[in-house]
Scaffold this motif. Structure first.
Motif, PDB file in Angstrom:
ATOM      1  N   VAL A  38       0.864  -1.179   0.000  1.00 39.05           N
ATOM      2  CA  VAL A  38       0.000   0.000   0.000  1.00 39.05           C
ATOM      3  C   VAL A  38       0.903   1.233   0.000  1.00 39.05           C
ATOM      4  O   VAL A  38       1.838   1.319   0.802  1.00 39.05           O
ATOM      5  CB  VAL A  38      -0.917   0.026   1.244  1.00 39.05           C
ATOM      6  N   ALA A  39       0.646   2.168  -0.913  1.00 38.32           N
ATOM      7  CA  ALA A  39       1.476   3.369  -1.006  1.00 38.32           C
ATOM      8  C   ALA A  39       1.346   4.210   0.266  1.00 38.32           C
ATOM      9  O   ALA A  39       0.245   4.418   0.774  1.00 38.32           O
ATOM     10  CB  ALA A  39       1.077   4.187  -2.232  1.00 38.32           C
ATOM     11  N   TRP A  40       2.478   4.682   0.766  1.00 39.19           N
ATOM     12  CA  TRP A  40       2.504   5.564   1.939  1.00 39.19           C
ATOM     13  C   TRP A  40       2.929   6.946   1.472  1.00 39.19           C
ATOM     14  O   TRP A  40       4.092   7.192   1.154  1.00 39.19           O
ATOM     15  CB  TRP A  40       3.481   5.034   2.989  1.00 39.19           C
ATOM     16  N   ASN A  41       1.985   7.876   1.441  1.00 40.70           N
ATOM     17  CA  ASN A  41       2.265   9.245   1.020  1.00 40.70           C
ATOM     18  C   ASN A  41       2.729  10.093   2.197  1.00 40.70           C
ATOM     19  O   ASN A  41       2.500   9.765   3.357  1.00 40.70           O
ATOM     20  CB  ASN A  41       1.006   9.889   0.414  1.00 40.70           C
ATOM     21  N   GLY A  42       3.374  11.202   1.886  1.00 39.96           N
ATOM     22  CA  GLY A  42       3.706  12.187   2.909  1.00 39.96           C
ATOM     23  C   GLY A  42       4.870  11.837   3.806  1.00 39.96           C
ATOM     24  O   GLY A  42       5.010  12.412   4.897  1.00 39.96           O
ATOM     25  N   LEU A  43       5.745  10.915   3.390  1.00 37.41           N
ATOM     26  CA  LEU A  43       6.907  10.583   4.214  1.00 37.41           C
ATOM     27  C   LEU A  43       7.843  11.774   4.328  1.00 37.41           C
ATOM     28  O   LEU A  43       8.136  12.450   3.340  1.00 37.41           O
ATOM     29  CB  LEU A  43       7.685   9.409   3.601  1.00 37.41           C
ATOM     30  N   THR A  44       8.330  12.040   5.514  1.00 27.40           N
ATOM     31  CA  THR A  44       9.322  13.098   5.704  1.00 27.40           C
ATOM     32  C   THR A  44      10.648  12.565   6.218  1.00 27.40           C
ATOM     33  O   THR A  44      11.691  13.181   6.008  1.00 27.40           O
ATOM     34  CB  THR A  44       8.809  14.166   6.679  1.00 27.40           C
ATOM     35  N   ALA A  45      10.629  11.403   6.883  1.00 31.52           N
ATOM     36  CA  ALA A  45      11.878  10.829   7.384  1.00 31.52           C
ATOM     37  C   ALA A  45      11.657   9.387   7.810  1.00 31.52           C
ATOM     38  O   ALA A  45      10.580   9.023   8.284  1.00 31.52           O
ATOM     39  CB  ALA A  45      12.421  11.632   8.564  1.00 31.52           C
ATOM     40  N   VAL A  46      12.679   8.568   7.613  1.00 31.62           N
ATOM     41  CA  VAL A  46      12.723   7.218   8.170  1.00 31.62           C
ATOM     42  C   VAL A  46      14.074   7.105   8.864  1.00 31.62           C
ATOM     43  O   VAL A  46      15.118   7.141   8.219  1.00 31.62           O
ATOM     44  CB  VAL A  46      12.589   6.135   7.089  1.00 31.62           C
ATOM     45  N   LYS A  47      14.044   7.005  10.186  1.00 28.07           N
ATOM     46  CA  LYS A  47      15.273   7.016  10.976  1.00 28.07           C
ATOM     47  C   LYS A  47      15.551   5.629  11.548  1.00 28.07           C
ATOM     48  O   LYS A  47      14.674   5.027  12.167  1.00 28.07           O
ATOM     49  CB  LYS A  47      15.163   8.034  12.113  1.00 28.07           C
ATOM     50  N   SER A  48      16.760   5.154  11.338  1.00 24.81           N
ATOM     51  CA  SER A  48      17.180   3.868  11.887  1.00 24.81           C
ATOM     52  C   SER A  48      18.028   4.108  13.121  1.00 24.81           C
ATOM     53  O   SER A  48      19.047   4.810  13.061  1.00 24.81           O
ATOM     54  CB  SER A  48      17.980   3.085  10.838  1.00 24.81           C
ATOM     55  N   THR A  49      17.604   3.550  14.262  1.00 30.40           N
ATOM     56  CA  THR A  49      18.338   3.710  15.521  1.00 30.40           C
ATOM     57  C   THR A  49      18.511   2.338  16.174  1.00 30.40           C
ATOM     58  O   THR A  49      17.864   2.037  17.183  1.00 30.40           O
ATOM     59  CB  THR A  49      17.602   4.667  16.471  1.00 30.40           C
ATOM     60  N   PRO A  50      19.346   1.483  15.583  1.00 34.20           N
ATOM     61  CA  PRO A  50      19.528   0.131  16.129  1.00 34.20           C
ATOM     62  C   PRO A  50      20.021   0.157  17.565  1.00 34.20           C
ATOM     63  O   PRO A  50      20.694   1.098  17.990  1.00 34.20           O
ATOM     64  CB  PRO A  50      20.548  -0.490  15.178  1.00 34.20           C
ATOM     65  N   GLU A  51      19.670  -0.892  18.274  1.00 35.39           N
ATOM     66  CA  GLU A  51      20.006  -0.998  19.696  1.00 35.39           C
ATOM     67  C   GLU A  51      20.745  -2.309  19.929  1.00 35.39           C
ATOM     68  O   GLU A  51      20.468  -3.322  19.293  1.00 35.39           O
ATOM     69  CB  GLU A  51      18.712  -0.955  20.513  1.00 35.39           C
ATOM     70  N   GLY A  52      21.673  -2.299  20.853  1.00 39.47           N
ATOM     71  CA  GLY A  52      22.457  -3.507  21.124  1.00 39.47           C
ATOM     72  C   GLY A  52      23.707  -3.533  20.266  1.00 39.47           C
ATOM     73  O   GLY A  52      24.109  -2.532  19.670  1.00 39.47           O
ATOM     74  N   GLY A  53      24.326  -4.710  20.171  1.00 37.03           N
ATOM     75  CA  GLY A  53      25.542  -4.842  19.387  1.00 37.03           C
ATOM     76  C   GLY A  53      26.789  -4.344  20.102  1.00 37.03           C
ATOM     77  O   GLY A  53      27.873  -4.306  19.512  1.00 37.03           O
ATOM     78  N   GLU A  54      26.631  -3.942  21.373  1.00 33.33           N
ATOM     79  CA  GLU A  54      27.798  -3.452  22.096  1.00 33.33           C
ATOM     80  C   GLU A  54      28.669  -4.611  22.588  1.00 33.33           C
ATOM     81  O   GLU A  54      28.169  -5.697  22.885  1.00 33.33           O
ATOM     82  CB  GLU A  54      27.369  -2.607  23.311  1.00 33.33           C
ATOM     83  N   PRO A  55      29.966  -4.392  22.661  1.00 34.33           N
ATOM     84  CA  PRO A  55      30.835  -5.448  23.191  1.00 34.33           C
ATOM     85  C   PRO A  55      30.616  -5.648  24.689  1.00 34.33           C
ATOM     86  O   PRO A  55      30.443  -4.675  25.431  1.00 34.33           O
ATOM     87  CB  PRO A  55      32.246  -4.924  22.897  1.00 34.33           C
ATOM     88  N   GLN A  56      30.569  -6.882  25.103  1.00 31.14           N
ATOM     89  CA  GLN A  56      30.427  -7.208  26.521  1.00 31.14           C
ATOM     90  C   GLN A  56      31.646  -8.023  26.932  1.00 31.14           C
ATOM     91  O   GLN A  56      31.941  -9.076  26.360  1.00 31.14           O
ATOM     92  CB  GLN A  56      29.146  -8.003  26.767  1.00 31.14           C
ATOM     93  N   ASP A  57      32.374  -7.518  27.911  1.00 31.63           N
ATOM     94  CA  ASP A  57      33.634  -8.143  28.319  1.00 31.63           C
ATOM     95  C   ASP A  57      33.410  -9.195  29.404  1.00 31.63           C
ATOM     96  O   ASP A  57      32.542  -9.049  30.268  1.00 31.63           O
ATOM     97  CB  ASP A  57      34.606  -7.079  28.838  1.00 31.63           C
ATOM     98  N   PHE A  58      34.229 -10.245  29.359  1.00 28.35           N
ATOM     99  CA  PHE A  58      34.221 -11.310  30.358  1.00 28.35           C
ATOM    100  C   PHE A  58      35.636 -11.456  30.913  1.00 28.35           C
ATOM    101  O   PHE A  58      36.620 -11.344  30.167  1.00 28.35           O
ATOM    102  CB  PHE A  58      33.752 -12.634  29.744  1.00 28.35           C
ATOM    103  N   GLU A  79       8.462   9.068  10.124  1.00 35.69           N
ATOM    104  CA  GLU A  79       7.837  10.371  10.273  1.00 35.69           C
ATOM    105  C   GLU A  79       7.116  10.732   8.979  1.00 35.69           C
ATOM    106  O   GLU A  79       7.643  10.518   7.889  1.00 35.69           O
ATOM    107  CB  GLU A  79       8.877  11.433  10.618  1.00 35.69           C
ATOM    108  N   ALA A  80       5.908  11.276   9.110  1.00 29.27           N
ATOM    109  CA  ALA A  80       5.108  11.590   7.923  1.00 29.27           C
ATOM    110  C   ALA A  80       4.011  12.577   8.288  1.00 29.27           C
ATOM    111  O   ALA A  80       3.691  12.791   9.461  1.00 29.27           O
ATOM    112  CB  ALA A  80       4.498  10.314   7.350  1.00 29.27           C
ATOM    113  N   TYR A  81       3.413  13.171   7.249  1.00 24.12           N
ATOM    114  CA  TYR A  81       2.275  14.059   7.450  1.00 24.12           C
ATOM    115  C   TYR A  81       0.948  13.305   7.415  1.00 24.12           C
ATOM    116  O   TYR A  81      -0.084  13.836   7.827  1.00 24.12           O
ATOM    117  CB  TYR A  81       2.269  15.155   6.398  1.00 24.12           C
ATOM    118  N   THR A  82       0.987  12.078   6.905  1.00 21.59           N
ATOM    119  CA  THR A  82      -0.222  11.266   6.855  1.00 21.59           C
ATOM    120  C   THR A  82       0.181   9.802   6.826  1.00 21.59           C
ATOM    121  O   THR A  82       1.376   9.477   6.853  1.00 21.59           O
ATOM    122  CB  THR A  82      -1.065  11.621   5.606  1.00 21.59           C
ATOM    123  N   TYR A  83      -0.789   8.918   6.772  1.00 16.92           N
ATOM    124  CA  TYR A  83      -0.512   7.479   6.700  1.00 16.92           C
ATOM    125  C   TYR A  83      -1.658   6.796   5.970  1.00 16.92           C
ATOM    126  O   TYR A  83      -2.789   7.299   5.938  1.00 16.92           O
ATOM    127  CB  TYR A  83      -0.341   6.880   8.100  1.00 16.92           C
TER     128      TYR A  83
END
Length: 224
Positions: A38-58, A79-83
């Motif tokens: 389905v077409a999504w009109n009015g997009l202003t931003a798509v932000k990727s903010t992955p979490e994790g992947g940090e090194p863990q020491d033992f 982020e968008a003006y509509t959906y």
């Protein structure tokens, strides 16, 4: 005279990324499969903010014994003006009766695709198209603000945070929730073929619905 082997800022190598368009929503069904795009009109931003992947020491024997990475989770914001109307179920809304909806309902998972661009100093801002596909997205409740009209012209922005459940990426690969395809690496013809499969096509009266391809299906298509 001896010269350095590495060269910086060569013509055509000053690359950058910009833009977002051609958003497409794929609502996930109860069987785990995805529906038609389905077409999504009015997009202003798509932000990727992955979490994790940090090194863990033992530690052992009074010293650092090993360092392992934690599991990485794909998260972000749309982020968008509509959906599109189909996204209402993904945002936890359901129709009580025609024209009347209620919130606080089950949030339906979804897939999402969009196009951005890779440019460079020689070829310009839209040198290569970049397709990003997200799988198993689940939207979180987000803030909505309605402000009074005044002398300034403003549109009301909306945003949805999401987190993803990864899918199989193939033998020897970790599961993934995001696939990125760069036209620079797969050629224009293969990129166009991929877009046709995902977004669908129309030839006269003949329509072919799009489909959210799996990572393996994408690999097969661009490798042909």
């Amino acid at each position: 005279m001896t010269e350095l082997l590495l060269k910086w800022d060569q013509t055509g190598e000053r690359a950058y990324h910009s833009g977002v368009e051609m958003g497409a929503l794929f609502v996930q069904g109860n069987d785990g499969g995805y529906g038609d795009p389905v077409a999504w009109n009015g997009l202003t931003a798509v932000k990727s903010t992955p979490e994790g992947g940090e090194p863990q020491d033992f530690y052992a024997d009074n010293q650092k014994y090993a360092s392992l990475s934690t599991v990485e989770k794909e998260k972000g914001t749309i982020e968008a003006y509509t959906y599109p109307d189909a996204f209402a179920a993904c945002d936890g809304s359901a129709e009580l009766t025609k024209g009347v909806s209620v919130s606080g309902q089950r949030r339906v998972p979804f897939g999402f695709a969009h196009i951005s661009y890779e440019g460079n100093d020689a070829a310009g801002q839209k040198a290569f198209r970049v397709l990003t596909i997200l799988y198993g997205c689940l939207a979180s409740p987000s803030e909505r603000s309605h402000e009074t009209m005044n002398a300034d012209v403003n549109l009301t922005p909306m945003s949805w945070s999401y987190s993803c459940t990864p899918v199989d990426a193939g033998e020897g690969m970790n599961k993934t929730a995001k696939v990125t395809v760069n036209e620079r690496g797969v050629t224009k013809d293969k990129f166009d073929k991929l877009l046709a499969k995902i977004y669908g096509t129309k030839d006269g009266a003949t329509e072919t619905k799009g489909k959210l391809l799996t990572p393996q299906e994408i690999k097969t298509l661009v490798s042909e």
